[in-house]
Design an enzyme around this catalytic site. Structure first.
Site, PDB file in Angstrom:
ATOM      1  N   CYS A 122       2.847   9.602  42.376  1.00 34.28           N
ATOM      2  CA  CYS A 122       1.581   9.081  41.835  1.00 34.28           C
ATOM      3  C   CYS A 122       0.487  10.144  41.824  1.00 34.28           C
ATOM      4  CB  CYS A 122       1.134   7.867  42.637  1.00 34.28           C
ATOM      5  SG  CYS A 122       2.367   6.555  42.681  1.00 34.28           S
ATOM      6  N   HIS A 264      -6.446   6.590  42.719  1.00 38.02           N
ATOM      7  CA  HIS A 264      -5.146   6.112  42.243  1.00 38.02           C
ATOM      8  C   HIS A 264      -5.016   4.614  42.489  1.00 38.02           C
ATOM      9  CE1 HIS A 264      -1.008   5.301  41.693  1.00 38.02           C
ATOM     10  NE2 HIS A 264      -0.722   5.262  42.976  1.00 38.02           N
ATOM     11  N   ASN A 294       0.199  -0.704  39.425  1.00 39.30           N
ATOM     12  CA  ASN A 294       0.333   0.693  39.836  1.00 39.30           C
ATOM     13  C   ASN A 294       1.235   1.388  38.815  1.00 39.30           C
ATOM     14  OD1 ASN A 294       1.157   3.118  40.976  1.00 39.30           O
ATOM     15  ND2 ASN A 294       1.305   2.300  43.057  1.00 39.30           N
TER      16      ASN A 294
HETATM   17  N1  COA Z   1       5.217 -12.012  48.467  1.00 40.26           N
HETATM   18  C1  COA Z   1       5.158 -12.633  49.652  1.00 40.26           C
HETATM   19  N2  COA Z   1       5.384 -11.988  50.829  1.00 40.26           N
HETATM   20  C2  COA Z   1       5.679 -10.678  50.760  1.00 40.26           C
HETATM   21  C3  COA Z   1       5.775  -9.970  49.556  1.00 40.26           C
HETATM   22  C4  COA Z   1       5.525 -10.691  48.366  1.00 40.26           C
HETATM   23  N3  COA Z   1       5.569 -10.121  47.147  1.00 40.26           N
HETATM   24  N4  COA Z   1       6.080  -8.694  49.816  1.00 40.26           N
HETATM   25  C5  COA Z   1       6.195  -8.592  51.153  1.00 40.26           C
HETATM   26  N5  COA Z   1       5.961  -9.787  51.734  1.00 40.26           N
HETATM   27  C6  COA Z   1       5.985 -10.145  53.127  1.00 40.26           C
HETATM   28  C7  COA Z   1       6.884  -9.255  53.965  1.00 40.26           C
HETATM   29  O1  COA Z   1       8.237  -9.669  53.877  1.00 40.26           O
HETATM   30  C8  COA Z   1       6.310  -9.465  55.357  1.00 40.26           C
HETATM   31  O2  COA Z   1       6.821 -10.663  55.885  1.00 40.26           O
HETATM   32  P1  COA Z   1       7.152 -10.767  57.446  1.00 40.26           P
HETATM   33  O3  COA Z   1       5.833 -10.557  58.157  1.00 40.26           O
HETATM   34  O4  COA Z   1       7.691 -12.148  57.571  1.00 40.26           O
HETATM   35  O5  COA Z   1       8.149  -9.684  57.737  1.00 40.26           O
HETATM   36  C9  COA Z   1       4.811  -9.659  55.092  1.00 40.26           C
HETATM   37  O6  COA Z   1       4.680  -9.965  53.698  1.00 40.26           O
HETATM   38  C10 COA Z   1       3.981  -8.435  55.413  1.00 40.26           C
HETATM   39  O7  COA Z   1       4.643  -7.293  54.877  1.00 40.26           O
HETATM   40  P2  COA Z   1       3.930  -5.896  54.822  1.00 40.26           P
HETATM   41  O8  COA Z   1       4.844  -4.931  54.136  1.00 40.26           O
HETATM   42  O9  COA Z   1       3.435  -5.515  56.173  1.00 40.26           O
HETATM   43  O10 COA Z   1       2.676  -6.283  53.898  1.00 40.26           O
HETATM   44  P3  COA Z   1       1.493  -5.387  53.413  1.00 40.26           P
HETATM   45  O11 COA Z   1       0.221  -6.047  53.705  1.00 40.26           O
HETATM   46  O12 COA Z   1       1.656  -3.960  53.843  1.00 40.26           O
HETATM   47  O13 COA Z   1       1.654  -5.454  51.838  1.00 40.26           O
HETATM   48  C11 COA Z   1       2.471  -4.030  50.075  1.00 40.26           C
HETATM   49  C12 COA Z   1       2.839  -5.000  51.220  1.00 40.26           C
HETATM   50  C13 COA Z   1       3.758  -3.465  49.527  1.00 40.26           C
HETATM   51  C14 COA Z   1       1.711  -4.808  49.035  1.00 40.26           C
HETATM   52  C15 COA Z   1       1.571  -2.904  50.646  1.00 40.26           C
HETATM   53  O14 COA Z   1       2.158  -2.373  51.788  1.00 40.26           O
HETATM   54  C16 COA Z   1       1.312  -1.812  49.653  1.00 40.26           C
HETATM   55  O15 COA Z   1       0.708  -2.012  48.627  1.00 40.26           O
HETATM   56  N6  COA Z   1       1.719  -0.575  50.004  1.00 40.26           N
HETATM   57  C17 COA Z   1       1.484   0.577  49.146  1.00 40.26           C
HETATM   58  C18 COA Z   1       2.485   0.577  48.056  1.00 40.26           C
HETATM   59  C19 COA Z   1       2.218   1.622  47.018  1.00 40.26           C
HETATM   60  O16 COA Z   1       1.150   1.740  46.528  1.00 40.26           O
HETATM   61  N7  COA Z   1       3.227   2.398  46.678  1.00 40.26           N
HETATM   62  C20 COA Z   1       3.174   3.340  45.628  1.00 40.26           C
HETATM   63  C21 COA Z   1       2.865   4.692  46.051  1.00 40.26           C
HETATM   64  S1  COA Z   1       1.207   5.087  45.972  1.00 40.26           S
END
Ligand code: COA
Length: 345
Positions: A122, A264, A294
């Site tokens: 990214c 970003h 994204n």
């Molecule tokens: N819907 C519902 N629940 C979801 C879910 C979805 N789409 N995706 C994940 N969860 C759940 C997980 O399973 C987890 O459940 P658990 O607590 O029972 O294990 C819970 O939500 C929390 O997961 P976590 O990964 O800690 O959530 P988060 O707040 O970090 O959000 C992302 C997840 C992926 C949205 C977030 O981490 C993110 O945006 N990360 C950056 C990703 C990115 O930008 N990548 C590209 C490179 S820049």
């Protein structure tokens, strides 16, 4: 060996932004549509990521197709018919071989110009822009087209609720031309870096030289992006905040001088946390993640184009651009927004 202090001062030549264009595929996938096939909810996606809908290329559209559309618009916006080089930031090239940039250059009628892909996740667009700026600064090129284009839908598992809601497809492009350092539109110094210790936090296991494609399907399929979202989130906030400070300092700006932070579009919570860390109010942080998701290396030029088209970026504003992505990689630079720049979207 010559000591850095004995070297001549930096050249007064700099890369100036003169053209801006973007393109999005027509088809959109809303949160509601996603929820019909994934164990998630529209509310969860909206609250935890900040995305309402994302654009997705049809199966016949590849990264080069979107790059050509954005490139055409950027060149039209710049009122140029030729450039000296083309750099394409992408993590989703049309094929492993050859790189996609020469195809894009050919289809834009840029006969035999140097053209190459830049793969930095990214952060790819800011990396590519900085390389283009260096080509211009050194006198190697006068005018360069830099495109960020991604078909993320080709490498995202539609059944993976931790990645499918996040990513979208699209392309954006800028034309840079030689100008005088310090004049509006010229890029300031880049601050950038990488940390391969976290290469596994966002990666596609198969299809490279480490592991050939396997017939495995479903959640274990190696051709899709595997991501440790919360690890990425933590590092993204920390590195984008720091690299933004470094780029501001390198430009001789205080953080409070920043009028617009173009960050970003990874997750609305990441953007908000970076802005909060830097003390920049929400009105200083344009966003389009709600409607495009994204788009990886296309994210920054798409946001530049959208924010210019709808008047959130205007002449004279001090703009800081910061990105973070797979690798990990991060990069930031500065510019004073130029007068008369029209974004063709
Ligand atoms: N819907 C519902 N629940 C979801 C879910 C979805 N789409 N995706 C994940 N969860 C759940 C997980 O399973 C987890 O459940 P658990 O607590 O029972 O294990 C819970 O939500 C929390 O997961 P976590 O990964 O800690 O959530 P988060 O707040 O970090 O959000 C992302 C997840 C992926 C949205 C977030 O981490 C993110 O945006 N990360 C950056 C990703 C990115 O930008 N990548 C590209 C490179 S820049």
């Amino acid at each position: 060996m010559t000591s850095p202090d004995a070297l001549p001062p930096p050249p007064s030549r700099a890369a100036r932004l003169i053209g801006l264009g973007s393109w999005l595929p027509l088809r959109q996938i809303t949160n509601t549509e996603l929820c019909s096939r994934l164990d998630t909810s529209a509310e969860w996606i909206q609250a935890r990521i900040g995305i309402t809908t994302r654009h997705v290329a049809d199966p016949a559209t590849a990264t080069s197709d979107m790059a050509v559309e954005a490139g055409l618009r950027a060149m039209k916006s710049a009122e140029v018919e030729h450039v000296d080089a083309l750099l394409l930031a992408t993590t989703t090239p049309d094929h492993p071989v050859p790189s996609t940039a020469p195809t894009v250059a050919h289809r834009l009628g840029l006969r035999q110009v140097p053209a190459f892909d830049v793969a930095a996740g990214c952060s790819g667009f800011v990396y590519a822009t900085s390389v283009a700026a260096a080509l211009i600064q050194s006198g190697t090129a006068h005018t360069v087209l830099v495109v960020g284009a991604e078909t993320m839908s080709a490498i995202i598992d539609p059944a993976d609720r931790s990645t499918a809601p996040i990513f979208g497809d699209g392309a954006g492009a800028v034309v840079l031309e030689a100008g005088r350092a310090g004049e509006p539109g010229t890029l300031g110094p880049v601050a950038w870096g990488s940390d391969g210790e976290h290469a596994g936090a966002i990666y596609v296991p198969e299809g490279g030289s480490r592991r050939s494609p396997s017939p495995v399907t479903g959640a274990e399929a190696g051709r899709y992006v595997h991501m440790q979202g919360n690890v990425v989130l933590r590092h993204a906030v920390r590195h984008m905040s720091q690299v933004a400070r470094d780029a501001a300092a390198a430009a001789g700006w205080a953080v409070r001088d920043i009028d617009r932070l173009i960050v970003h579009q990874a997750n609305a919570r990441i953007s908000a946390a970076v802005a909060d860390d830097l003390g920049i109010p929400p009105e200083g942080v344009p966003s389009n993640i709600a409607r495009v998701g994204n788009t990886s290396a296309a994210s920054i030029p798409l946001l530049l184009a959208h924010a210019t088209a709808d008047g959130r970026l205007t002449a004279g504003q001090r703009v800081l651009v910061a990105a973070f992505g797979a690798g990990f990689t991060w990069a930031a630079t500065t510019l004073v927004w130029p007068r008369g720049l029209q974004a063709l979207t």
